[in-house]
Design a protein around this motif. Sequence first.
Motif, PDB file in Angstrom:
ATOM      1  N   LEU A 210      -6.892 -10.594   5.039  1.00  0.00           N
ATOM      2  CA  LEU A 210      -6.378 -10.773   6.386  1.00  0.00           C
ATOM      3  C   LEU A 210      -5.220  -9.809   6.675  1.00  0.00           C
ATOM      4  O   LEU A 210      -5.161  -9.202   7.743  1.00  0.00           O
ATOM      5  CB  LEU A 210      -5.923 -12.231   6.538  1.00  0.00           C
ATOM      6  N   ALA A 211      -4.334  -9.663   5.704  1.00  0.00           N
ATOM      7  CA  ALA A 211      -3.196  -8.754   5.878  1.00  0.00           C
ATOM      8  C   ALA A 211      -3.705  -7.329   6.115  1.00  0.00           C
ATOM      9  O   ALA A 211      -3.206  -6.616   6.988  1.00  0.00           O
ATOM     10  CB  ALA A 211      -2.275  -8.807   4.656  1.00  0.00           C
ATOM     11  N   GLY A 212      -4.729  -6.924   5.365  1.00  0.00           N
ATOM     12  CA  GLY A 212      -5.323  -5.592   5.541  1.00  0.00           C
ATOM     13  C   GLY A 212      -5.954  -5.448   6.910  1.00  0.00           C
ATOM     14  O   GLY A 212      -5.758  -4.431   7.592  1.00  0.00           O
ATOM     15  N   ALA A 213      -6.699  -6.477   7.339  1.00  0.00           N
ATOM     16  CA  ALA A 213      -7.393  -6.412   8.630  1.00  0.00           C
ATOM     17  C   ALA A 213      -6.394  -6.363   9.776  1.00  0.00           C
ATOM     18  O   ALA A 213      -6.598  -5.659  10.754  1.00  0.00           O
ATOM     19  CB  ALA A 213      -8.321  -7.620   8.778  1.00  0.00           C
ATOM     20  N   LEU A 214      -5.296  -7.126   9.662  1.00  0.00           N
ATOM     21  CA  LEU A 214      -4.305  -7.152  10.737  1.00  0.00           C
ATOM     22  C   LEU A 214      -3.534  -5.841  10.809  1.00  0.00           C
ATOM     23  O   LEU A 214      -3.203  -5.368  11.895  1.00  0.00           O
ATOM     24  CB  LEU A 214      -3.337  -8.328  10.542  1.00  0.00           C
TER      25      LEU A 214
END
Length: 219
Positions: A210-214
Amino acid sequence: MQTIRVSILGPPGAGKGTYASEVARFFGVPHVSTGELLRQEIRKGSELGRRVATYVSRGLLVPDDVVNELVGSRLSQGDCAKGFVLDGYPRTLQQALFLEKHYPLDKAVLLSVSLKVAVERLSGRLYCPNCGETYHVSWKPPRKPGVCDNCGSRLVRRRDDDPEVVEARFREYWRLTLPVVDFYREKGKLLEFDANGDSRELAPRLVSILAGALAKTST
Ligand SMILES: [Zn+2]
């Protein structure tokens, strides 16, 4: 200001609460659970709370406009200015449209879990009606089957966790929520995550995905 607005979607037994609280902790934003909001409102005994109680006590879903009002007022509070992690919302397309209009999400995470795993998880839960201790037949079994370690009372299963009831809740969830999943997929905001394993082990993986996608969407 960079905000983090996420919702964790998934059927009963997917472990939404565990994932949502891990994600919220990592990003330093509130974990907003609709189940908890509804219970709080009932406890407060407000006019809205009394309306909510009439549905909950009859085992009915609380109507969209009531849930929207409750969630909207929670998300307008100061601690949600940097974002939030929703758990149990939106459950219907009407709710998703309301949210998108007022507080558009960055990502909607869909926890996919099979019916078999959901039934195994939920129907294995037991609790002690006397002292409130909880158990699970596979992961946290009592020393003596069916008997509370603390007080020796006979353990029971919530009716909601009976296999047939779990299956009905699971199907009802998909009937209502599939349009929500399609809605976010079309907007390019859906992130699917295989949640068939142990949620405590898998949660850190979801956090890093999620951190990567955001990070990607904000550039
Ligand atoms: Zn007990």
